[in-house]
Scaffold this motif. Structure first.
Motif, PDB file in Angstrom:
ATOM      1  N   UNK A 516       0.745  -1.148   0.165  1.00  0.00           N
ATOM      2  CA  UNK A 516       0.214   0.062  -0.055  1.00  0.00           C
ATOM      3  C   UNK A 516       0.732   1.259   0.074  1.00  0.00           C
ATOM      4  N   UNK A 517       2.224   1.214  -0.324  1.00  0.00           N
ATOM      5  CA  UNK A 517       2.951   2.344  -0.263  1.00  0.00           C
ATOM      6  C   UNK A 517       3.229   2.670  -1.690  1.00  0.00           C
ATOM      7  N   UNK A 518       3.660   4.038  -1.991  1.00  0.00           N
ATOM      8  CA  UNK A 518       3.853   4.682  -3.167  1.00  0.00           C
ATOM      9  C   UNK A 518       5.177   5.283  -3.263  1.00  0.00           C
ATOM     10  N   UNK A 519       6.077   5.176  -4.294  1.00  0.00           N
ATOM     11  CA  UNK A 519       7.129   5.762  -4.413  1.00  0.00           C
ATOM     12  C   UNK A 519       7.316   7.286  -4.143  1.00  0.00           C
ATOM     13  N   UNK A 520       8.245   7.732  -3.175  1.00  0.00           N
ATOM     14  CA  UNK A 520       8.179   9.184  -2.744  1.00  0.00           C
ATOM     15  C   UNK A 520       8.811   9.838  -3.980  1.00  0.00           C
ATOM     16  N   UNK A 521       7.903  10.740  -4.377  1.00  0.00           N
ATOM     17  CA  UNK A 521       8.511  11.817  -5.508  1.00  0.00           C
ATOM     18  C   UNK A 521       9.697  12.655  -5.037  1.00  0.00           C
ATOM     19  N   UNK A 522       9.725  13.058  -3.770  1.00  0.00           N
ATOM     20  CA  UNK A 522      10.818  13.810  -3.374  1.00  0.00           C
ATOM     21  C   UNK A 522      12.050  12.962  -3.358  1.00  0.00           C
ATOM     22  N   UNK A 523      12.129  11.871  -2.939  1.00  0.00           N
ATOM     23  CA  UNK A 523      13.357  10.796  -2.819  1.00  0.00           C
ATOM     24  C   UNK A 523      13.897  10.823  -4.487  1.00  0.00           C
ATOM     25  N   UNK A 524      12.992  10.623  -5.319  1.00  0.00           N
ATOM     26  CA  UNK A 524      13.164  10.180  -6.926  1.00  0.00           C
ATOM     27  C   UNK A 524      14.015  11.574  -7.421  1.00  0.00           C
ATOM     28  N   UNK A 525      13.506  12.868  -6.898  1.00  0.00           N
ATOM     29  CA  UNK A 525      14.001  14.064  -7.158  1.00  0.00           C
ATOM     30  C   UNK A 525      15.232  14.149  -6.627  1.00  0.00           C
ATOM     31  N   UNK A 526      15.530  13.675  -5.582  1.00  0.00           N
ATOM     32  CA  UNK A 526      16.837  13.783  -4.671  1.00  0.00           C
ATOM     33  C   UNK A 526      18.085  12.978  -5.334  1.00  0.00           C
ATOM     34  N   UNK A 527      17.469  11.865  -5.714  1.00  0.00           N
ATOM     35  CA  UNK A 527      18.592  10.843  -6.372  1.00  0.00           C
ATOM     36  C   UNK A 527      18.988  11.518  -7.627  1.00  0.00           C
ATOM     37  N   UNK A 528      18.071  12.029  -8.406  1.00  0.00           N
ATOM     38  CA  UNK A 528      18.288  12.450  -9.486  1.00  0.00           C
ATOM     39  C   UNK A 528      19.487  13.720  -9.392  1.00  0.00           C
ATOM     40  N   UNK A 529      19.146  14.387  -8.367  1.00  0.00           N
ATOM     41  CA  UNK A 529      20.295  15.639  -8.143  1.00  0.00           C
ATOM     42  C   UNK A 529      21.551  15.025  -7.665  1.00  0.00           C
ATOM     43  N   UNK A 530      21.529  13.794  -7.280  1.00  0.00           N
ATOM     44  CA  UNK A 530      22.727  13.322  -6.513  1.00  0.00           C
ATOM     45  C   UNK A 530      23.498  12.709  -7.950  1.00  0.00           C
ATOM     46  N   UNK A 531      22.710  12.212  -8.751  1.00  0.00           N
ATOM     47  CA  UNK A 531      23.269  11.494 -10.037  1.00  0.00           C
ATOM     48  C   UNK A 531      23.897  12.433 -10.703  1.00  0.00           C
ATOM     49  N   UNK A 532      23.506  13.773 -10.898  1.00  0.00           N
ATOM     50  CA  UNK A 532      24.225  14.851 -11.675  1.00  0.00           C
ATOM     51  C   UNK A 532      25.276  15.461 -10.700  1.00  0.00           C
ATOM     52  N   UNK A 533      25.244  15.332  -9.362  1.00  0.00           N
ATOM     53  CA  UNK A 533      26.400  15.704  -8.592  1.00  0.00           C
ATOM     54  C   UNK A 533      27.629  14.765  -8.606  1.00  0.00           C
ATOM     55  N   UNK A 534      27.543  13.548  -9.054  1.00  0.00           N
ATOM     56  CA  UNK A 534      28.675  12.525  -9.020  1.00  0.00           C
ATOM     57  C   UNK A 534      28.796  11.997 -10.386  1.00  0.00           C
ATOM     58  N   UNK A 535      29.396  13.068 -11.209  1.00  0.00           N
ATOM     59  CA  UNK A 535      29.533  12.651 -12.646  1.00  0.00           C
ATOM     60  C   UNK A 535      30.345  11.170 -12.916  1.00  0.00           C
TER      61      UNK A 535
END
Length: 590
Positions: A516-535
């Motif tokens: 009954x849980x849903x993917x946290x949109x905030x977490x998905x955005x934060x991981x995307x930010x980190x992906x760009x921060x670690x080229x």
């Protein structure tokens, strides 16, 4: 066979677990063999107060029972101090502890095998000690290749025989004292103290007597081969054995023979005391027993080093070919490599036990100190991690202080030991750190090759292209972090750890959700930010519906071909349903 296949092949699920007696026997042979030489050392440096120095050692070991119990109870994986530091600090720091442990095991195996053959030489004058020592090392290599279950039966026989022989010596000694009185002890008690004062005698006597607990760390290096709940029992049994037998034998020596005779008979002191108290038959029995139990200490070294090297190789601190197994599921190349190293050290030193003792003393006392440090870090950084027992702050302070005192005392007694230790320690660290920094070194080598490629291409064994492919292959190993919806700071900490400690350019951030849980949109955005921060890191964010536990980890490990020790989690709390050992080697990073 590739690295992933080797990783999964190394630990067959059907491997039998050791019960209390065989587990105690394997590590107990090492620590109780100290009775054969520690009384002489303690008497030489502490005189008539040697038995008190040995009781002090027993008190320190009592404190370490809880220190080891807390660390291994919280992190029940092979590796001892290495495992403790790996899950609380960086891989580089943990590798230093591993190098010290490896040296300790090498020195233990060679010293024990050589001493065992010297006892046989005591009975048979023309016995070829050097060749027999190599033969004994080869025999126990074969036993451990056959499997830990088979080798444990040999350990049980040796252990029971040793304890029975020591008990018989004590009984015969007590009977001798009832018949002859305590005149010898009274004379010894009036002799001048070594060093001129009781405090100096106790200080150096305690430092020398701490060698009597070498082997206490062995059980932590094969804890995964033990049944649940057996490990703390091995600690208790080892503590009882050395706390009872070591002071008692020292007291009997002082009560039966003049203290001035101890240095002359230090190599076979208990056999000499047995001769005086019971006759030639008892001296022969003790000599045979000494050869057996010292041989058992060689077995302990093989078992302990196998667990440690296995874990280090899984973590890519050592070459991966060491993980190749035989039909029994045994990583036999580890045993073969250890045997060859032991033989090389024996030949290089020409059996000089003094030089080997220098490596032995500093290594194992340093390992005990690092175990204490690991316990402190566990309290500070993994406070929520469940553990069966907890060592108090004062116990940690006293125990670490006592071991450091013993280190200082041994350095003062034998300053040359430090230089001998460094001769072996530096090459060992160099090999491990080469593995830890191999991609950096390969990049440097690639740059140098590229500079000469145009002019000297036909003389170069490697091209820069091949070296780049090798670096890419090493970095292709994927890592996984299971997140419970951690904030960006925690995930950033994980990525920094991986970038600083592991050879990879790929990481999967896995969020496991219930029905009954849903993917946290905030977490998905934060991981995307980190992906760009670690080229340099390719980050995949994956959401999985299911229950996080051993079954899911097994499934993903097989599906993605990622070894479990390359999967990370944050520290689980008290309500987590599984023990860390059930997760198959998953590591803690936050």
């Amino acid at each position: 066979m590739d690295t992933g296949d080797l990783t999964h092949a190394i630990a067959p699920a059907h491997a039998p677990k050791l019960k209390e007696l065989p587990a105690t026997a394997i590590c107990g042979n090492d620590i109780t063999s100290s009775c054969l030489y520690v009384s002489a050392l303690a008497i030489i440096y502490a005189g008539q107060y040697a038995w008190i120095a040995l009781l002090m050692v027993g008190a320190v070991l009592f404190l370490f029972r809880k220190i080891y119990g807390e660390v291994v109870g919280a992190l029940p994986l092979n590796g001892g101090a290495y495992n403790a530091l790996l899950n609380t600090t960086s891989k580089r720091t943990a590798s230093l502890a591993a190098c010290l442990t490896l040296l300790s095991y090498m020195a233990t195996a060679v010293i024990s095998a050589s001493e065992a053959m010297h006892y046989v030489h005591h009975l048979w004058e023309h016995f070829p000690v050097m060749y027999a020592t190599i033969g004994l090392l080869a025999i126990f290599m074969g036993l451990t290749i056959m499997g830990i279950g088979e080798s444990s039966m040999v350990a049980i026989i040796i252990f029971i025989t040793h304890i029975s022989t020591l008990t018989l010596l004590i009984i015969v000694g007590v009977v001798f004292l009832f018949n002859h009185g305590f005149d010898t002890f009274q004379i010894n008690f009036t002799q001048p103290l070594p060093g001129g004062s009781i405090w100096r005698a106790l200080f150096f006597g305690f430092a020398a007597a701490m060698l009597g607990i070498s082997g206490f760390e062995s059980s932590a290096n094969f804890v995964e081969e033990q049944e649940r709940g057996v490990f703390p029992k091995t600690l208790r049994n080892m503590w009882l054995a050395v706390t009872i037998f070591n002071p008692l034998t020292a007291f009997l020596v002082l009560a039966i023979i003049p203290m001035s005779e101890v240095p002359e008979h230090r190599d076979a002191l208990l056999a000499y005391v047995g001769d005086v108290a019971g006759g030639k038959w008892l001296a022969i029995l003790i000599s045979i027993n000494a050869a057996m139990v010292l041989s058992g200490a060689v077995l302990t070294s093989y078992v302990g080093v196998t667990g440690l090297v296995h874990r280090m190789t899984l973590d890519r601190c050592l070459p991966q070919f060491l993980l190749i197994t035989n039909k029994r599921g045994t990583a036999y190349l580890i045993m073969v490599a250890f045997f060859l190293l032991c033989v090389s050290i024996l030949i290089i030193t020409e059996g000089d036990l003094g030089a080997l003792a220098g490596v032995y003393t500093i290594s194992f006392l340093s390992v005990m100190t690092l175990f204490g440090v690991g316990n402190i870090l566990l309290k500070l950084r993994r406070g929520q991690l469940p553990r069966p027992v907890r060592a108090s702050g004062w116990a940690l302070f006293v125990a670490i202080g006592a071991v450091l005192t013993a280190l200082v005392g041994n350095a003062i007694l034998n300053p040359s030991y430090l230089f001998v230790f460094l001769k072996y320690f530096i090459p060992t660290v160099a090999l491990v750190f080469f593995m830890l920094y191999r991609t950096t070194l390969l990049r440097l080598f690639t740059y140098l090759v590229k500079q000469f490629e145009g002019t000297f291409a036909k003389f170069l064994p490697f091209t820069s292209f091949r070296l780049k492919r090798l670096i890419t292959e090493i970095n292709s190993q994927q890592f996984v972090f299971f997140t419970r919806g951690d904030n960006i700071a925690n995930i950033n900490q994980v990525m920094r750890y991986i970038e600083d400690n592991e050879h990879t350019n790929r990481i999967k951030i896995v969020n496991v959700l219930g029905d009954n849980e849903h993917p946290p949109k905030k977490l998905m955005h934060e991981v995307d930010v980190l992906d760009r921060a670690y080229p340099d890191l390719d980050v995949d964010f994956i959401v999985i519906k299911g229950h996080f536990g051993p079954q899911l980890i097994d499934e993903l490990s097989r599906k993605w071909n990622i070894p479990k020790n390359f999967m990370f989690i944050g520290s689980p709390g008290q309500r987590f349903h599984y023990g860390l050992q059930e997760l198959g080697g998953v590591r803690l990073v936050i």
